[in-house]
Write an enzyme that holds these catalytic residues in place. Structure first.
Site, short mmCIF file in Angstrom:
data_model
loop_
_atom_site.label_atom_id
_atom_site.label_comp_id
_atom_site.label_asym_id
_atom_site.label_seq_id
_atom_site.Cartn_x
_atom_site.Cartn_y
_atom_site.Cartn_z
N GLU A 95 -19.53 40.77 51.81
CA GLU A 95 -20.30 41.15 50.61
C GLU A 95 -21.18 39.99 50.15
O GLU A 95 -20.72 38.85 50.08
CB GLU A 95 -19.30 41.53 49.51
CG GLU A 95 -19.78 42.64 48.62
CD GLU A 95 -19.86 43.97 49.35
OE1 GLU A 95 -20.99 44.34 49.76
OE2 GLU A 95 -18.84 44.64 49.50
N ASP B 7 -25.62 39.44 53.22
CA ASP B 7 -26.75 39.97 54.02
C ASP B 7 -28.09 39.33 53.69
O ASP B 7 -29.02 39.44 54.47
CB ASP B 7 -26.83 41.51 53.97
CG ASP B 7 -27.20 42.09 52.62
OD1 ASP B 7 -27.11 41.38 51.60
OD2 ASP B 7 -27.58 43.28 52.59
N SER C 233 -35.13 67.46 43.46
CA SER C 233 -33.73 67.09 43.68
C SER C 233 -32.83 67.99 42.85
O SER C 233 -32.99 68.07 41.63
CB SER C 233 -33.48 65.63 43.29
OG SER C 233 -32.08 65.43 43.19
N GLY D 246 -22.45 52.55 43.67
CA GLY D 246 -22.46 51.45 44.64
C GLY D 246 -22.19 51.94 46.05
O GLY D 246 -21.85 51.16 46.93
N SER E 207 -26.55 55.58 47.13
CA SER E 207 -27.28 56.85 47.08
C SER E 207 -28.78 56.59 47.23
O SER E 207 -29.49 57.41 47.83
CB SER E 207 -26.98 57.61 45.80
OG SER E 207 -27.17 56.80 44.68
N SER E 208 -29.27 55.45 46.77
CA SER E 208 -30.72 55.20 46.90
C SER E 208 -31.10 54.90 48.36
O SER E 208 -32.07 55.46 48.88
CB SER E 208 -31.19 54.08 45.97
OG SER E 208 -30.39 52.94 46.12
N GLU F 247 -37.62 49.50 49.08
CA GLU F 247 -36.75 49.11 47.95
C GLU F 247 -37.21 47.76 47.36
O GLU F 247 -37.31 47.59 46.15
CB GLU F 247 -35.31 49.01 48.45
CG GLU F 247 -34.31 48.59 47.41
CD GLU F 247 -33.67 49.75 46.64
OE1 GLU F 247 -33.39 50.78 47.26
OE2 GLU F 247 -33.46 49.60 45.43
N ASP G 234 -27.47 48.04 53.42
CA ASP G 234 -27.29 49.45 53.03
C ASP G 234 -28.13 50.37 53.92
O ASP G 234 -27.64 51.35 54.48
CB ASP G 234 -27.69 49.67 51.56
CG ASP G 234 -26.91 48.78 50.63
OD1 ASP G 234 -25.91 48.19 51.07
OD2 ASP G 234 -27.31 48.66 49.45
N TYR H 159 -28.22 40.46 40.25
CA TYR H 159 -28.30 40.45 41.72
C TYR H 159 -29.39 39.46 42.16
O TYR H 159 -29.15 38.60 43.01
CB TYR H 159 -28.62 41.86 42.23
CG TYR H 159 -28.64 41.97 43.73
CD1 TYR H 159 -27.49 42.30 44.44
CD2 TYR H 159 -29.81 41.75 44.47
CE1 TYR H 159 -27.50 42.40 45.83
CE2 TYR H 159 -29.82 41.85 45.84
CZ TYR H 159 -28.67 42.18 46.52
OH TYR H 159 -28.68 42.27 47.90
#
Ligand code: GLA
Length: 391
Positions: free
Chosen positions: A36, A39, A70, A129, A132-133, A166, A178, A228
């Site tokens: 975690e 990356d 959606s 987390g 989904s994106s 993203e 991801d 982040y």
């Protein structure tokens, strides 16, 4: 699954008129087993794609319109725009994810020559987390590749384009994990990915008498994106300090011993802790994958536990609710490993639980969390599925 598709077909037909020439797609969510916040530090990750994910029905249009719907955000209705008029700071709501990918495809030289319409539905719990994106981004990439016959676009390209979108369209400076897991997932396997080179191997996840259980805290603390991005810049600072004494390109280039010998070069104490996590977590991930390949599930679980402690104390991306879920998990005999997964500040824990202890685990977690936080956690016993594509 087929039930979701049938429902989505009916909706598509109502909204866009019939189902002629439509195609169907699926794109998974992901869970990271270990590795975690490595990356964006040139380290290793070990995620897998889930059978939870996002479904789509899509077809080309004859005009230049992009029309997006959606079922998860049905109140937003159909979002319509011209393919030639995508604004970087447009207020597209949820549709910023698919629109960002159309934009990113064009930037990479894959401009589309007509519009398209697409209806989506996802069963990944929102804001959990579980990516989904990234699931929607890679899904859109898979749809565009298929509808417009961009045959040269590989799965790894879909991951890179999703990340590019993203980073540059949605403004989150995430790493590649991801999108890579979503694009390249393989049933019953996790992906051991070296983010410095994008070399990867599939590792069978054989847990014998145990299962993977995800617990959603149903909390998402604010400032996630800024925290982040702050972690990213602290790691960059640590790297630059270390480069004054070591010839390295990333924090993933060094092991624990080299770090301990040279950590004095990192001036700020907090930054030193962040770097310690990045270095130790990378080495832990390499060891965990080896343990799994040797069928040493107990060691794999122990390394997951150590990963959590490091994320909690050195990287400081856990939170009270998640620590409570991890502690409660450890009070159940038969829990082999438990840790926060994903970006942090809420979201989910990932747990390896002996099958004989599953009922007790679910019951205890549910009761304790409800008692303490007056809300139920989401508990999902998950399976590992394939990456995104047409179904
Ligand atoms: C988020 C990011 C990933 C990764 C994880 C932490 O999920 O999108 O790139 O950095 O956090 O491991």
């Amino acid at each position: 699954m087929s039930e979701y598709i049938e429902k989505l077909k009916r909706r598509f037909s109502e909204l866009f008129g019939g189902l002629e020439n439509t195609r169907e797609y699926f794109s998974p969510g992901r869970v990271n087993l270990i590795g975690e916040h490595t990356d964006y530090n040139g380290g290793h990750v070990f995620p897998c794609a889930l059978t939870l994910g996002t479904y789509a029905i899509a077809r080309r249009r004859d005009d230049d319109k992009i029309m997006l719907y959606s079922e998860n955000v049905s109140k937003a209705g159909v979002i319509t725009l011209s393919k030639d008029n995508i604004a970087l700071n447009g207020s597209y709501g949820w549709a910023a994810y698919p629109i960002g990918v159309v934009w990113a495809f064009e930037k990479q030289g894959y401009g589309i020559d007509s519009g398209f319409e697409m209806a989506l539905f996802g069963d990944i719990p929102n804001g959990s987390g579980l990516s989904s994106s990234a699931s929607i981004e890679v899904l859109t990439g898979a749809v565009l590749r298929d509808l417009y016959s961009f045959d040269g676009v590989t799965g790894v390209d879909l991951a890179k384009i999703g990340q590019y979108s993203e980073n540059n369209f949605n403004g989150v400076k995430c790493g590649i994990m991801d999108q890579f897991a979503v694009a390249m997932g393989k049933k019953d396997h996790a992906i051991f990915l070296d983010t410095a080179t994008l070399k990867y191997e599939y590792a069978p996840v054989i847990l014998e008498d145990a299962s993977i259980v995800i617990v959603n805290s149903n909390v998402k603390h604010s400032l996630v994106d800024s925290a982040y991005n702050e972690r990213r810049s602290q790691c960059a600072e640590a790297l630059s300090d270390l480069q004054s004494v070591l010839d390295i390109r990333t924090l993933g280039d060094i092991d624990e011993e080299t770090f301990e010998k040279n950590k004095g070069a990192i001036k700020d104490e907090t930054v030193r802790k962040r770097a310690k996590h990045a270095v130790y977590e990378n080495q832990r991930t390499i060891r965990a994958v080896k343990a799994l390949s040797e069928n040493d599930i107990a060691l794999f679980g122990k390394l997951m536990d150590e990963s959590h402690i490091s994320l909690r104390d050195d990287y400081e991306v856990s939170c009270e609710e998640i620590d409570f879920l991890v502690d409660t998990a450890h009070s159940v005999k038969g829990v082999i490993g438990s840790r926060i997964t994903g970006g942090g500040f809420g979201g989910c824990t990932v747990n390896i639980v002996k099958n004989e202890a599953l009922d007790e685990f679910k019951e205890k977690i549910n009761r304790a969390y409800l008692e303490k936080y007056s809300k139920e956690p989401g508990i999902y016993q998950v399976s590992i599925g394939d990456g995104a594509g047409r179904i």
